[in-house]
Design a protein around this motif. Structure first.
Motif, PDB file in Angstrom:
ATOM      1  N   VAL A   1       3.412  -0.376   3.446  1.00  0.00           N
ATOM      2  CA  VAL A   1       2.935   0.709   3.995  1.00  0.00           C
ATOM      3  C   VAL A   1       2.732   1.982   3.161  1.00  0.00           C
ATOM      4  CG1 VAL A   1       3.065   2.397   5.891  1.00  0.00           C
ATOM      5  CG2 VAL A   1       3.855   0.054   6.439  1.00  0.00           C
ATOM      6  N   SER A   2       1.497   1.834   2.560  1.00  0.00           N
ATOM      7  CA  SER A   2       1.244   2.841   1.248  1.00  0.00           C
ATOM      8  C   SER A   2       0.894   4.199   1.961  1.00  0.00           C
ATOM      9  CB  SER A   2      -0.026   2.219   0.741  1.00  0.00           C
ATOM     10  OG  SER A   2      -1.323   2.618   1.432  1.00  0.00           O
ATOM     11  N   PRO A   3       1.042   5.323   0.697  1.00  0.00           N
ATOM     12  CA  PRO A   3       0.533   6.566   0.983  1.00  0.00           C
ATOM     13  C   PRO A   3      -0.780   6.783   1.343  1.00  0.00           C
ATOM     14  CG  PRO A   3       1.915   6.322  -1.184  1.00  0.00           C
ATOM     15  CD  PRO A   3       1.726   4.987  -0.511  1.00  0.00           C
ATOM     16  N   SER A   4      -1.798   5.668   1.141  1.00  0.00           N
ATOM     17  CA  SER A   4      -2.966   5.818   1.680  1.00  0.00           C
ATOM     18  C   SER A   4      -2.937   5.927   3.319  1.00  0.00           C
ATOM     19  CB  SER A   4      -3.852   4.714   1.172  1.00  0.00           C
ATOM     20  OG  SER A   4      -3.519   3.471   1.799  1.00  0.00           O
ATOM     21  N   GLY A   5      -1.915   5.425   3.861  1.00  0.00           N
ATOM     22  CA  GLY A   5      -1.704   5.345   5.332  1.00  0.00           C
ATOM     23  C   GLY A   5      -2.042   3.877   5.866  1.00  0.00           C
ATOM     24  N   TYR A   6      -2.491   2.999   4.983  1.00  0.00           N
ATOM     25  CA  TYR A   6      -2.594   1.549   5.510  1.00  0.00           C
ATOM     26  C   TYR A   6      -1.432   0.618   4.961  1.00  0.00           C
ATOM     27  CZ  TYR A   6      -7.444   3.033   6.205  1.00  0.00           C
ATOM     28  OH  TYR A   6      -8.615   3.652   6.488  1.00  0.00           O
ATOM     29  N   THR A   7      -1.470  -0.461   5.791  1.00  0.00           N
ATOM     30  CA  THR A   7      -0.393  -1.699   5.193  1.00  0.00           C
ATOM     31  C   THR A   7      -1.291  -2.346   4.328  1.00  0.00           C
ATOM     32  OG1 THR A   7       0.776  -1.522   7.420  1.00  0.00           O
ATOM     33  CG2 THR A   7       0.829  -3.402   5.824  1.00  0.00           C
ATOM     34  N   ILE A   8      -0.913  -2.434   2.967  1.00  0.00           N
ATOM     35  CA  ILE A   8      -1.423  -3.057   2.026  1.00  0.00           C
ATOM     36  C   ILE A   8      -0.855  -4.370   1.641  1.00  0.00           C
ATOM     37  CG2 ILE A   8      -2.157  -2.802  -0.502  1.00  0.00           C
ATOM     38  CD1 ILE A   8      -3.229  -0.767   1.193  1.00  0.00           C
ATOM     39  N   THR A   9      -1.626  -5.508   1.424  1.00  0.00           N
ATOM     40  CA  THR A   9      -1.153  -6.932   1.244  1.00  0.00           C
ATOM     41  C   THR A   9      -1.617  -7.334  -0.145  1.00  0.00           C
ATOM     42  OG1 THR A   9      -1.546  -7.198   3.665  1.00  0.00           O
ATOM     43  CG2 THR A   9      -1.410  -9.151   2.180  1.00  0.00           C
ATOM     44  N   MET A  10      -0.587  -8.206  -0.478  1.00  0.00           N
ATOM     45  CA  MET A  10      -0.946  -8.742  -2.083  1.00  0.00           C
ATOM     46  C   MET A  10      -1.379 -10.257  -1.689  1.00  0.00           C
ATOM     47  SD  MET A  10      -1.218  -9.054  -5.173  1.00  0.00           S
ATOM     48  CE  MET A  10      -0.334  -7.393  -5.928  1.00  0.00           C
ATOM     49  N   ASP A  11      -2.710 -10.440  -2.140  1.00  0.00           N
ATOM     50  CA  ASP A  11      -3.489 -11.673  -1.892  1.00  0.00           C
ATOM     51  C   ASP A  11      -2.704 -12.693  -2.663  1.00  0.00           C
ATOM     52  OD1 ASP A  11      -5.864 -13.654  -2.161  1.00  0.00           O
ATOM     53  OD2 ASP A  11      -6.409 -12.388  -0.690  1.00  0.00           O
ATOM     54  N   ALA A  12      -2.138 -13.746  -1.966  1.00  0.00           N
ATOM     55  CA  ALA A  12      -1.310 -14.564  -2.549  1.00  0.00           C
ATOM     56  C   ALA A  12      -2.225 -15.678  -3.628  1.00  0.00           C
ATOM     57  CB  ALA A  12      -0.729 -15.647  -1.547  1.00  0.00           C
ATOM     58  N   ALA A  13      -3.453 -15.477  -3.012  1.00  0.00           N
ATOM     59  CA  ALA A  13      -4.683 -16.495  -3.772  1.00  0.00           C
ATOM     60  C   ALA A  13      -5.000 -16.119  -4.983  1.00  0.00           C
ATOM     61  CB  ALA A  13      -5.795 -16.777  -2.958  1.00  0.00           C
ATOM     62  N   ASN A  14      -5.383 -14.746  -4.999  1.00  0.00           N
ATOM     63  CA  ASN A  14      -6.108 -14.197  -6.269  1.00  0.00           C
ATOM     64  C   ASN A  14      -5.420 -12.990  -6.994  1.00  0.00           C
ATOM     65  OD1 ASN A  14      -6.580 -11.867  -5.022  1.00  0.00           O
ATOM     66  ND2 ASN A  14      -8.754 -12.111  -4.449  1.00  0.00           N
ATOM     67  N   HIS A  15      -4.144 -12.943  -6.366  1.00  0.00           N
ATOM     68  CA  HIS A  15      -3.088 -11.952  -7.109  1.00  0.00           C
ATOM     69  C   HIS A  15      -3.717 -10.332  -7.207  1.00  0.00           C
ATOM     70  CE1 HIS A  15      -0.548 -14.984  -9.509  1.00  0.00           C
ATOM     71  NE2 HIS A  15      -0.749 -15.252  -8.260  1.00  0.00           N
ATOM     72  N   HIS A  16      -4.603 -10.198  -6.256  1.00  0.00           N
ATOM     73  CA  HIS A  16      -5.182  -8.565  -5.873  1.00  0.00           C
ATOM     74  C   HIS A  16      -4.674  -8.256  -4.734  1.00  0.00           C
ATOM     75  CE1 HIS A  16      -7.681 -10.073  -9.229  1.00  0.00           C
ATOM     76  NE2 HIS A  16      -8.174  -8.984  -9.513  1.00  0.00           N
TER      77      HIS A  16
END
Length: 453
Positions: free
Chosen positions: A360-375
């Motif tokens: 849960v980031s300071p931007s206010g969104y839940t941020i996810t690491m993409d397992a496929a492309n590492h972004h």
């Protein structure tokens, strides 16, 4: 009987030794601190941007340690200064991995520094978290990209400037520092602009070296080029050259209502060193601004201000937060969660665990690491510069969007896939490596997919 006991004792000893060797890497002997590499320029042209990334990394490490560390062990930062010297980045990366035995590295800003260290991380099977927006056209097994790809920054920014709300630009100045990030980003933008019906004659593309300080002629040329059509400047200038560029805009009387400039490498930290009175209304596109109003961001800023005060950091109360700082914070949090999940700091085990981590980031969104492309999946936010060096948000996405490691706007890249999960397991493929649809070796590139520009 004695012989039997002796034999049983020997078997028991063998079993203990075998069990020790069967444990995950580091599980039997690692009881000391976990070493974390910090690879940012603290001197030279990029220090204006990178110093705060080192500082926020140390803040995050302190926060994790205060909560018990990782797997019951404290984190210990190993900080090195590659001094805005691109070959030195590679030397320092090797030093961190081979000499200091770090388990992970957080670092780099420019793409040329990232490309300098990438062969080292792949050779030594190290792990790098890269926290800055970049040009895409890459996905490495040994890197997690926590900054924006072009579809999370550059493309939305140009679309906004094309819109009625953004001024309806018809003519475009692509101005950048002369290295891989600006040139590749502008290559993508040129293809994109052409797809929208913009003629090459309505695109001006100019580059300056790192540390460039005289923008008088370039700004005058921009004024001439803008005559007759609504014009916007897309700036990929990096480092301390931003100061004289914006100063020259003010000196020649260019205001945002005349020729808006959208920057991809100017945030709150860079504006601290500028007279912003003449920059009001010019734009920046990021995934986070300090001015975002939510509980998570207020907590992030509060922690940052407290850390600055406690450690008496230069700048004191004037220190700010920025997008690459948030990306650094997210990356360290995700690595720590992955190491806890894996139960070890072993690179191969942690790499598998990083994919799918959320923060849960300071931007206010839940941020996810993409397992496929590492972004990361990230929101896009466009802000107008204000007189106090902050940003008023004028446009944003409804939520996080998935990064495109390879641009669909470049013909040679449109069919490439970055997917480190089975059956693809590659950063630059057109077919999976494994299974019935796998291609011959000549049809794919293994390992990192490096930009060729």
């Amino acid at each position: 009987m004695k012989a039997l006991i002796s034999r049983l004792g020997g078997l028991a000893l063998c079993a203990i030794v075998a069990a020790a060797f069967a444990l995950p890497a580091g599980a039997a002997t690692d009881k000391g601190p976990i070493k974390i590499g910090i690879l940012h320029s603290l001197s030279g042209t990029m220090a204006i941007s990178e110093t705060s990334l080192k500082d926020v990394a140390l803040m995050t490490i302190d926060e994790i340690n205060a909560n018990g560390g990782v797997n019951g062990r404290q984190l210990e930062a190993v900080v090195v200064d590659p001094a805005s010297d691109w070959p030195l980045f590679a030397e320092k990366a090797r030093e961190l991995i081979e000499q200091h035995k770090v388990d992970v590295v957080f670092g780099c800003w420019t793409s040329v520094s990232r490309k300098s260290v990438l062969p080292v991380f792949e050779e030594l099977n190290g792990l790098l978290f890269y926290p800055v927006q970049y040009e895409g056209e890459e996905s490495s097994r040994n890197v997690f990209y926590t900054g924006a790809a072009p579809n999370q920054q550059a493309i939305p920014a140009v679309e906004y400037l094309m819109s009625e709300d953004g001024g309806g630009a018809k003519r475009w100045v692509l101005l950048g520092t002369d290295y891989v990030y600006p040139r590749t980003t502008n290559k993508i933008l040129r293809y994109f602009l052409r797809s929208k019906g913009v003629a090459d004659s309505d695109i001006m593309e100019t580059y300056t070296p790192f540390g460039h300080s005289d923008y008088q002629t370039i700004v005058a040329d921009i004024k001439k080029f803008s005559a007759g059509k609504p014009t916007a400047v897309v700036s990929t200038i990096n480092g301390d050259s931003n100061v004289p560029f914006y100063k020259e805009l003010g000196a020649q009387g260019i205001e945002a209502d005349d020729i808006p400039v959208v920057a991809f490498s100017v945030g709150e930290d860079e504006l601290r060193g500028m007279d912003t009175s003449a920059l009001v209304g010019h734009l920046a596109a990021w995934n986070y601004f300090m001015s975002i109003d939510n509980a998570e961001n207020k907590d992030f800023i509060k922690k940052w201000k407290a850390y600055v005060k406690k450690h008496n950091l230069p700048g004191g109360d004037s220190r700010v937060t920025s997008d690459p700082m948030e990306a650094t914070y997210i990356g360290i949090k995700m690595w720590a969660q992955a190491a806890e999940q894996a139960g070890t700091t072993d690179v191969d085990a942690v790499r598998q665990a990083v994919g799918g981590q959320t923060v849960v980031s300071p931007s206010g969104y839940t941020i996810t690491m993409d397992a496929a492309n590492h972004h990361l999946h990230k929101p896009v936010v466009i802000g107008e510069m204000t007189a106090d060096g902050q940003f008023d948000i004028v446009w944003q996405t409804d939520g996080p969007i998935r990064a495109e490691a390879w641009s669909p706007h470049i013909p040679d890249s449109a069919s490439k896939i970055a997917d480190w999960t089975y059956p693809w397991v590659c950063g630059n493929c057109t077919k999976p490596r494994f299974g019935p649809q796998s291609s011959a070796r000549s049809d794919r590139t293994e390992g990192a997919s490096l930009a060729t520009n």
